[in-house]
Design a protein around this motif. Sequence first.
Motif, PDB file in Angstrom:
ATOM      1  N   LYS A  60       0.688  -1.479  -0.023  1.00 40.01           N
ATOM      2  CA  LYS A  60       0.576  -0.405  -0.137  1.00 40.01           C
ATOM      3  C   LYS A  60       0.916   1.277  -0.202  1.00 40.01           C
ATOM      4  O   LYS A  60       0.421   2.285  -0.705  1.00 40.01           O
ATOM      5  N   TRP A  61       1.825   1.563   0.460  1.00 38.93           N
ATOM      6  CA  TRP A  61       2.634   2.711   0.774  1.00 38.93           C
ATOM      7  C   TRP A  61       3.689   2.868  -0.696  1.00 38.93           C
ATOM      8  O   TRP A  61       3.556   3.432  -0.883  1.00 38.93           O
ATOM      9  N   SER A  72       2.686   4.020 -11.093  1.00 42.65           N
ATOM     10  CA  SER A  72       1.266   3.467 -10.780  1.00 42.65           C
ATOM     11  C   SER A  72       2.255   1.578 -10.365  1.00 42.65           C
ATOM     12  O   SER A  72       3.054   1.629 -10.799  1.00 42.65           O
ATOM     13  N   TYR A  73       1.459   0.822 -10.130  1.00 43.06           N
ATOM     14  CA  TYR A  73       1.358  -0.327  -9.926  1.00 43.06           C
ATOM     15  C   TYR A  73       1.743  -1.191 -11.421  1.00 43.06           C
ATOM     16  O   TYR A  73       3.422  -1.415 -11.497  1.00 43.06           O
ATOM     17  N   ASP A  74       0.995  -0.487 -12.142  1.00 41.32           N
ATOM     18  CA  ASP A  74       0.839  -1.064 -13.960  1.00 41.32           C
ATOM     19  C   ASP A  74       1.824  -0.122 -14.011  1.00 41.32           C
ATOM     20  O   ASP A  74       2.941  -1.159 -15.361  1.00 41.32           O
ATOM     21  N   ASN A  75       2.593   0.510 -13.765  1.00 40.96           N
ATOM     22  CA  ASN A  75       4.541   0.697 -14.416  1.00 40.96           C
ATOM     23  C   ASN A  75       5.955   0.185 -14.053  1.00 40.96           C
ATOM     24  O   ASN A  75       6.729   0.829 -14.597  1.00 40.96           O
ATOM     25  N   ILE A  76       5.296  -0.588 -12.690  1.00 45.49           N
ATOM     26  CA  ILE A  76       6.475  -0.976 -12.570  1.00 45.49           C
ATOM     27  C   ILE A  76       7.295  -2.400 -13.427  1.00 45.49           C
ATOM     28  O   ILE A  76       6.164  -2.542 -13.859  1.00 45.49           O
ATOM     29  N   VAL A  92       3.392 -14.564   0.043  1.00 42.23           N
ATOM     30  CA  VAL A  92       3.297 -13.205   0.019  1.00 42.23           C
ATOM     31  C   VAL A  92       2.871 -12.712  -0.630  1.00 42.23           C
ATOM     32  O   VAL A  92       2.629 -12.267  -1.708  1.00 42.23           O
ATOM     33  N   ASN A  93       2.860 -14.379  -2.080  1.00 43.75           N
ATOM     34  CA  ASN A  93       2.491 -14.413  -3.209  1.00 43.75           C
ATOM     35  C   ASN A  93       1.370 -13.861  -3.915  1.00 43.75           C
ATOM     36  O   ASN A  93       0.782 -13.066  -4.441  1.00 43.75           O
ATOM     37  N   GLU A  94       0.502 -14.696  -2.556  1.00 43.30           N
ATOM     38  CA  GLU A  94      -0.725 -14.281  -2.266  1.00 43.30           C
ATOM     39  C   GLU A  94      -1.406 -12.516  -2.525  1.00 43.30           C
ATOM     40  O   GLU A  94      -2.383 -12.378  -3.200  1.00 43.30           O
ATOM     41  N   VAL A  95      -0.745 -12.572  -1.787  1.00 41.03           N
ATOM     42  CA  VAL A  95      -0.898 -11.048  -1.225  1.00 41.03           C
ATOM     43  C   VAL A  95      -0.255 -10.485  -2.356  1.00 41.03           C
ATOM     44  O   VAL A  95      -0.578  -8.937  -2.877  1.00 41.03           O
ATOM     45  N   TYR A  96       0.668 -10.484  -3.023  1.00 43.22           N
ATOM     46  CA  TYR A  96       1.117  -9.632  -3.982  1.00 43.22           C
ATOM     47  C   TYR A  96       0.450 -10.056  -5.254  1.00 43.22           C
ATOM     48  O   TYR A  96      -0.151  -8.394  -6.370  1.00 43.22           O
ATOM     49  N   LYS A  97      -0.565 -10.790  -5.664  1.00 42.19           N
ATOM     50  CA  LYS A  97      -1.704 -10.765  -7.044  1.00 42.19           C
ATOM     51  C   LYS A  97      -2.686  -9.880  -6.604  1.00 42.19           C
ATOM     52  O   LYS A  97      -3.840  -9.515  -7.170  1.00 42.19           O
ATOM     53  N   GLU A  98      -3.193  -9.297  -5.001  1.00 39.60           N
ATOM     54  CA  GLU A  98      -3.710  -8.492  -4.654  1.00 39.60           C
ATOM     55  C   GLU A  98      -3.582  -7.059  -5.502  1.00 39.60           C
ATOM     56  O   GLU A  98      -4.311  -5.909  -5.611  1.00 39.60           O
ATOM     57  N   PHE A  99      -2.337  -6.720  -5.576  1.00 41.88           N
ATOM     58  CA  PHE A  99      -1.753  -5.595  -6.095  1.00 41.88           C
ATOM     59  C   PHE A  99      -1.565  -5.660  -7.590  1.00 41.88           C
ATOM     60  O   PHE A  99      -1.729  -4.583  -8.598  1.00 41.88           O
ATOM     61  N   PHE A 100      -1.112  -6.525  -8.154  1.00 45.61           N
ATOM     62  CA  PHE A 100      -0.704  -6.968  -9.359  1.00 45.61           C
ATOM     63  C   PHE A 100      -1.546  -8.379 -10.304  1.00 45.61           C
ATOM     64  O   PHE A 100      -1.504  -9.237  -9.659  1.00 45.61           O
ATOM     65  N   LYS A 101      -1.620  -7.544 -11.570  1.00 45.71           N
ATOM     66  CA  LYS A 101      -3.168  -7.879 -12.250  1.00 45.71           C
ATOM     67  C   LYS A 101      -2.670  -8.828 -13.740  1.00 45.71           C
ATOM     68  O   LYS A 101      -2.370  -7.983 -14.740  1.00 45.71           O
ATOM     69  N   GLY A 102      -1.595  -9.611 -13.027  1.00 44.29           N
ATOM     70  CA  GLY A 102      -0.930 -10.185 -14.753  1.00 44.29           C
ATOM     71  C   GLY A 102      -0.186  -9.141 -15.078  1.00 44.29           C
ATOM     72  O   GLY A 102      -0.372  -7.940 -14.376  1.00 44.29           O
ATOM     73  N   ASP A 103       0.283  -9.385 -16.221  1.00 43.79           N
ATOM     74  CA  ASP A 103       1.910  -9.133 -16.887  1.00 43.79           C
ATOM     75  C   ASP A 103       2.121  -8.746 -15.704  1.00 43.79           C
ATOM     76  O   ASP A 103       2.582  -7.099 -16.037  1.00 43.79           O
ATOM     77  N   TYR A 104       2.712  -9.534 -14.859  1.00 41.49           N
ATOM     78  CA  TYR A 104       3.827  -8.293 -13.573  1.00 41.49           C
ATOM     79  C   TYR A 104       4.783  -8.557 -13.439  1.00 41.49           C
ATOM     80  O   TYR A 104       5.437  -8.339 -14.913  1.00 41.49           O
ATOM     81  N   PRO A 105       5.773  -7.684 -13.520  1.00 42.76           N
ATOM     82  CA  PRO A 105       7.051  -7.412 -13.310  1.00 42.76           C
ATOM     83  C   PRO A 105       8.133  -8.278 -12.973  1.00 42.76           C
ATOM     84  O   PRO A 105       7.715  -8.627 -12.663  1.00 42.76           O
ATOM     85  N   ALA A 106       8.693  -7.774 -13.466  1.00 43.32           N
ATOM     86  CA  ALA A 106       9.610  -9.003 -13.213  1.00 43.32           C
ATOM     87  C   ALA A 106      10.192  -8.682 -11.136  1.00 43.32           C
ATOM     88  O   ALA A 106      10.207  -7.395 -10.652  1.00 43.32           O
ATOM     89  N   ARG A 107      10.827  -9.708 -11.109  1.00 41.92           N
ATOM     90  CA  ARG A 107      11.027  -9.603  -9.732  1.00 41.92           C
ATOM     91  C   ARG A 107      12.300 -10.516  -8.793  1.00 41.92           C
ATOM     92  O   ARG A 107      12.239 -11.519  -9.661  1.00 41.92           O
TER      93      ARG A 107
END
Length: 139
Positions: A60-61, A72-76, A92-107
């Motif tokens: 969130k922060w 924005s999240y979409d630009n990460i 953590v991956n499950e929480v991550y998917k709450e903020f990123f919807k497909g086309d995930y950033p590299a990580r």
Amino acid sequence: MSKAIKKIISTSNAIKPVGPYSQAVVLDKTVYVSGVLGIDKETSKLVEGGTIPQARQALKWLGVILEASGSSYDNIVKTQIFLNNINDLGAVNEVYKEFFKGDYPARSSFQVGKLPLGADIEIEAVAAVGEVTTISAKM
């Protein structure tokens, strides 16, 4: 030669850094967000409950800092997740998917020896600033 402009991001809408660093720095059309912890702004302490609530709060922060940066999240394009215990990564991956919807950033994700304030997780990101078009190259 043109000059690059380095913009220091400091928003009172997010938690303050826990050390001598900026929340984020924008250089040209890229924002570099420092590691974010899951801190409760009211108490200035880690949110209770461990890794999962801390991950949710840190993300969130991250969003607040990205917004202050013109992103924005979409630009990460890349995130790094630092964990006290790598066994928490699945949750953590499950929480991550709450903020990123497909086309995930590299990580990258790492288990580290110790995090600031005894945190269970810290998340940093690199993102584009402004309007971005995403193209998926699935083969």
